[in-house]
Design a protein around this motif. Structure first.
Motif, PDB file in Angstrom:
ATOM      1  N   GLY A   1      -6.656   1.410  21.664  1.00  0.00           N
ATOM      2  CA  GLY A   1      -6.590   1.989  23.000  1.00  0.00           C
ATOM      3  C   GLY A   1      -5.226   2.488  23.410  1.00  0.00           C
ATOM      4  O   GLY A   1      -5.008   2.818  24.582  1.00  0.00           O
ATOM      5  N   LYS A   2      -4.276   2.576  22.454  1.00  0.00           N
ATOM      6  CA  LYS A   2      -2.924   3.029  22.787  1.00  0.00           C
ATOM      7  C   LYS A   2      -2.920   4.539  23.061  1.00  0.00           C
ATOM      8  O   LYS A   2      -3.661   5.300  22.440  1.00  0.00           O
ATOM      9  N   GLU A   3      -2.071   4.953  23.975  1.00  0.00           N
ATOM     10  CA  GLU A   3      -1.895   6.368  24.279  1.00  0.00           C
ATOM     11  C   GLU A   3      -0.729   6.897  23.440  1.00  0.00           C
ATOM     12  O   GLU A   3       0.436   6.624  23.718  1.00  0.00           O
ATOM     13  N   LEU A   4      -1.047   7.649  22.398  1.00  0.00           N
ATOM     14  CA  LEU A   4      -0.028   8.202  21.516  1.00  0.00           C
ATOM     15  C   LEU A   4      -0.254   9.703  21.350  1.00  0.00           C
ATOM     16  O   LEU A   4      -1.396  10.178  21.457  1.00  0.00           O
ATOM     17  N   PRO A   5       0.805  10.464  21.080  1.00  0.00           N
ATOM     18  CA  PRO A   5       0.628  11.904  20.811  1.00  0.00           C
ATOM     19  C   PRO A   5      -0.087  12.108  19.483  1.00  0.00           C
ATOM     20  O   PRO A   5      -0.329  11.146  18.740  1.00  0.00           O
ATOM     21  N   LEU A   6      -0.407  13.351  19.171  1.00  0.00           N
ATOM     22  CA  LEU A   6      -0.979  13.659  17.870  1.00  0.00           C
ATOM     23  C   LEU A   6      -0.028  13.158  16.785  1.00  0.00           C
ATOM     24  O   LEU A   6       1.192  13.125  16.975  1.00  0.00           O
ATOM     25  N   PHE A   7      -0.571  12.783  15.632  1.00  0.00           N
ATOM     26  CA  PHE A   7       0.248  12.196  14.573  1.00  0.00           C
ATOM     27  C   PHE A   7       1.413  13.107  14.194  1.00  0.00           C
ATOM     28  O   PHE A   7       2.561  12.656  14.090  1.00  0.00           O
ATOM     29  N   SER A   8       1.123  14.392  14.008  1.00  0.00           N
ATOM     30  CA  SER A   8       2.180  15.333  13.615  1.00  0.00           C
ATOM     31  C   SER A   8       3.263  15.428  14.683  1.00  0.00           C
ATOM     32  O   SER A   8       4.456  15.480  14.385  1.00  0.00           O
ATOM     33  N   GLU A   9       2.856  15.413  15.942  1.00  0.00           N
ATOM     34  CA  GLU A   9       3.821  15.478  17.042  1.00  0.00           C
ATOM     35  C   GLU A   9       4.653  14.201  17.113  1.00  0.00           C
ATOM     36  O   GLU A   9       5.856  14.242  17.392  1.00  0.00           O
ATOM     37  N   MET A  10       4.022  13.075  16.866  1.00  0.00           N
ATOM     38  CA  MET A  10       4.720  11.802  16.925  1.00  0.00           C
ATOM     39  C   MET A  10       5.819  11.733  15.874  1.00  0.00           C
ATOM     40  O   MET A  10       6.926  11.251  16.134  1.00  0.00           O
TER      41      MET A  10
ATOM     42  N   ARG B   1       0.858  -1.181   0.000  1.00  0.00           N
ATOM     43  CA  ARG B   1       0.000   0.000   0.000  1.00  0.00           C
ATOM     44  C   ARG B   1       0.897   1.235   0.000  1.00  0.00           C
ATOM     45  O   ARG B   1       2.014   1.197   0.524  1.00  0.00           O
ATOM     46  N   ASN B   2       0.423   2.323  -0.575  1.00  0.00           N
ATOM     47  CA  ASN B   2       1.156   3.582  -0.475  1.00  0.00           C
ATOM     48  C   ASN B   2       1.701   3.685   0.950  1.00  0.00           C
ATOM     49  O   ASN B   2       0.937   3.691   1.920  1.00  0.00           O
ATOM     50  N   PRO B   3       3.036   3.726   1.129  1.00  0.00           N
ATOM     51  CA  PRO B   3       3.607   3.630   2.470  1.00  0.00           C
ATOM     52  C   PRO B   3       3.227   4.765   3.409  1.00  0.00           C
ATOM     53  O   PRO B   3       3.135   4.565   4.624  1.00  0.00           O
ATOM     54  N   VAL B   4       2.994   5.960   2.861  1.00  0.00           N
ATOM     55  CA  VAL B   4       2.540   7.070   3.703  1.00  0.00           C
ATOM     56  C   VAL B   4       1.142   6.767   4.240  1.00  0.00           C
ATOM     57  O   VAL B   4       0.862   6.933   5.437  1.00  0.00           O
ATOM     58  N   GLU B   5       0.265   6.307   3.362  1.00  0.00           N
ATOM     59  CA  GLU B   5      -1.085   5.951   3.790  1.00  0.00           C
ATOM     60  C   GLU B   5      -1.053   4.796   4.784  1.00  0.00           C
ATOM     61  O   GLU B   5      -1.846   4.743   5.727  1.00  0.00           O
ATOM     62  N   ARG B   6      -0.118   3.861   4.584  1.00  0.00           N
ATOM     63  CA  ARG B   6      -0.019   2.715   5.485  1.00  0.00           C
ATOM     64  C   ARG B   6       0.354   3.144   6.895  1.00  0.00           C
ATOM     65  O   ARG B   6      -0.229   2.683   7.884  1.00  0.00           O
ATOM     66  N   ILE B   7       1.325   4.056   6.994  1.00  0.00           N
ATOM     67  CA  ILE B   7       1.743   4.544   8.306  1.00  0.00           C
ATOM     68  C   ILE B   7       0.602   5.286   8.992  1.00  0.00           C
ATOM     69  O   ILE B   7       0.355   5.091  10.191  1.00  0.00           O
ATOM     70  N   TYR B   8      -0.107   6.130   8.232  1.00  0.00           N
ATOM     71  CA  TYR B   8      -1.217   6.893   8.821  1.00  0.00           C
ATOM     72  C   TYR B   8      -2.329   5.951   9.298  1.00  0.00           C
ATOM     73  O   TYR B   8      -2.879   6.128  10.388  1.00  0.00           O
ATOM     74  N   SER B   9      -2.633   4.943   8.502  1.00  0.00           N
ATOM     75  CA  SER B   9      -3.640   3.960   8.897  1.00  0.00           C
ATOM     76  C   SER B   9      -3.172   3.173  10.128  1.00  0.00           C
ATOM     77  O   SER B   9      -3.968   2.873  11.029  1.00  0.00           O
ATOM     78  N   ASN B  10      -1.879   2.851  10.157  1.00  0.00           N
ATOM     79  CA  ASN B  10      -1.302   2.135  11.291  1.00  0.00           C
ATOM     80  C   ASN B  10      -1.457   2.947  12.579  1.00  0.00           C
ATOM     81  O   ASN B  10      -1.776   2.414  13.647  1.00  0.00           O
ATOM     82  N   TYR B  11      -1.239   4.255  12.471  1.00  0.00           N
ATOM     83  CA  TYR B  11      -1.393   5.138  13.632  1.00  0.00           C
ATOM     84  C   TYR B  11      -2.815   5.050  14.189  1.00  0.00           C
ATOM     85  O   TYR B  11      -3.014   4.879  15.394  1.00  0.00           O
ATOM     86  N   TRP B  12      -3.804   5.144  13.302  1.00  0.00           N
ATOM     87  CA  TRP B  12      -5.187   5.119  13.775  1.00  0.00           C
ATOM     88  C   TRP B  12      -5.596   3.733  14.275  1.00  0.00           C
ATOM     89  O   TRP B  12      -6.466   3.609  15.138  1.00  0.00           O
ATOM     90  N   GLN B  13      -4.949   2.712  13.753  1.00  0.00           N
ATOM     91  CA  GLN B  13      -5.187   1.377  14.303  1.00  0.00           C
ATOM     92  C   GLN B  13      -4.732   1.323  15.764  1.00  0.00           C
ATOM     93  O   GLN B  13      -5.382   0.704  16.614  1.00  0.00           O
ATOM     94  N   GLU B  14      -3.604   1.955  16.059  1.00  0.00           N
ATOM     95  CA  GLU B  14      -3.100   1.984  17.430  1.00  0.00           C
ATOM     96  C   GLU B  14      -4.073   2.737  18.341  1.00  0.00           C
ATOM     97  O   GLU B  14      -4.316   2.319  19.478  1.00  0.00           O
TER      98      GLU B  14
END
Length: 290
Positions: A120-129, A103-116
């Motif tokens: 229920g994972k505690e993560l910072p905002l995507f841009s901050e991460m 998959r488009n690797p940028v889209e894959r990473i963004y989708s992976n973030y929202w999967q986390e």
């Protein structure tokens, strides 16, 4: 051979690229067996994801119900990015067919973030991460370096036994895509409806983060699986998936911001070109900035 009825093909990934969907579709084929519990992850010792340490006896439980199927497989996305997986697979299963979905690797990473977040994972905002170099982001980035991973597989496996496909093709024409996979696996494409338009994973957020984390805690689930008799293995998998759905609420994820998109592209540019070189295809659409 590891044991009678062991896998003779694998779907190593990439994660968040349609592997769950493909495994679900193929499992409906009368000549294909895929266990209902995704990600057995036996051919990996990757921290918190690989299950090699639990031994072949535990892995074998996933295939207790194999009967007359000619193709036996499983999908574990950790195999894509664990540097040791290609060697382990080749040593224990031989030069078997492998199916990759990219998959488009940028889209894959963004989708992976929202999967986390969904888990229920505690993560910072995507841009901050991204800008802080968060450890979880660095792992997501590593997973998306397809060229580096495919190079290892082409070292251990015959070119004719590696099928690299793309999520966009699956989305554009599911029937043609699945027929291509069935042809690769050398099983009949003349089969009843396989539910091609049923989504395997939907977006959403957890109602309870604590419950979500418990239902996706790999160590906890693996311990429970190790204590589960073979006859109840499929039931356990269905129960866990049902509980996850009950704990989810619908949510439409926002689109990725332009700055984060540019940062990711700069990180992935070289690997995208390596992937193009390995596969002999044009992936310029992956390098388009927002």
């Amino acid at each position: 051979m590891l044991f009678s009825g062991c896998p003779n093909f694998l779907i190593p990934g990439a994660g968040k690229s349609g592997t769950t969907y493909l495994a679900s579709i193929l499992s409906q084929h009368p000549d294909i067996y895929i266990p209902s519990g995704k990600e057995p992850a036996y051919f990996s010792a990757w921290p918190e994801r690989g299950n090699f340490k639990f031994g072949v006896h535990q892995y074998r439980k996933n295939f207790q119900e194999v009967s007359s199927e000619t193709r036996i497989g499983e999908a574990s996305t950790v195999y894509m990015y664990d540097p040791e997986s290609p060697k382990l697979i080749r040593e224990q299963l031989g030069d078997i067919p492998l199916i990759f979905i990219l998959r488009n690797p940028v889209e894959r990473i963004y989708s992976n973030y929202w999967q986390e977040i969904k888990a229920g994972k505690e993560l910072p905002l995507f841009s901050e991460m991204i800008e802080s170099g968060h450890p979880r982001f660095l792992e997501m980035l590593w997973v998306s370096r397809y060229g580096a991973h495919l190079e290892r597989y082409f070292t251990y496996f015959s070119k004719e036994n590696i099928l690299v496909t793309f999520l966009d093709d699956l989305k554009d024409d599911p029937e043609a895509y699945v027929w291509k996979v069935l042809e690769f696996l050398q099983v009949s494409a003349d089969v009843p409806d396989l539910g091609l338009y049923t989504r395997a994973n939907d977006s959403g957020l957890p109602k309870s983060k604590l419950v979500a984390r418990g239902l996706r805690n790999r160590r906890l689930l693996q311990t429970v699986r190790s204590l589960t008799p073979a006859w109840a293995y499929d039931y356990l998998g269905r129960t866990v998936r049902w509980a996850r759905r009950v704990n989810e609420q619908s949510y439409v994820y926002p689109t990725i911001d332009a700055k984060s998109h540019r940062i990711l592209l700069s990180e992935l540019e070289a690997d995208i070109r390596l992937t193009e070189s390995i596969l002999g295809c044009d992936l310029s659409s992956w390098r388009t900035t927002k």
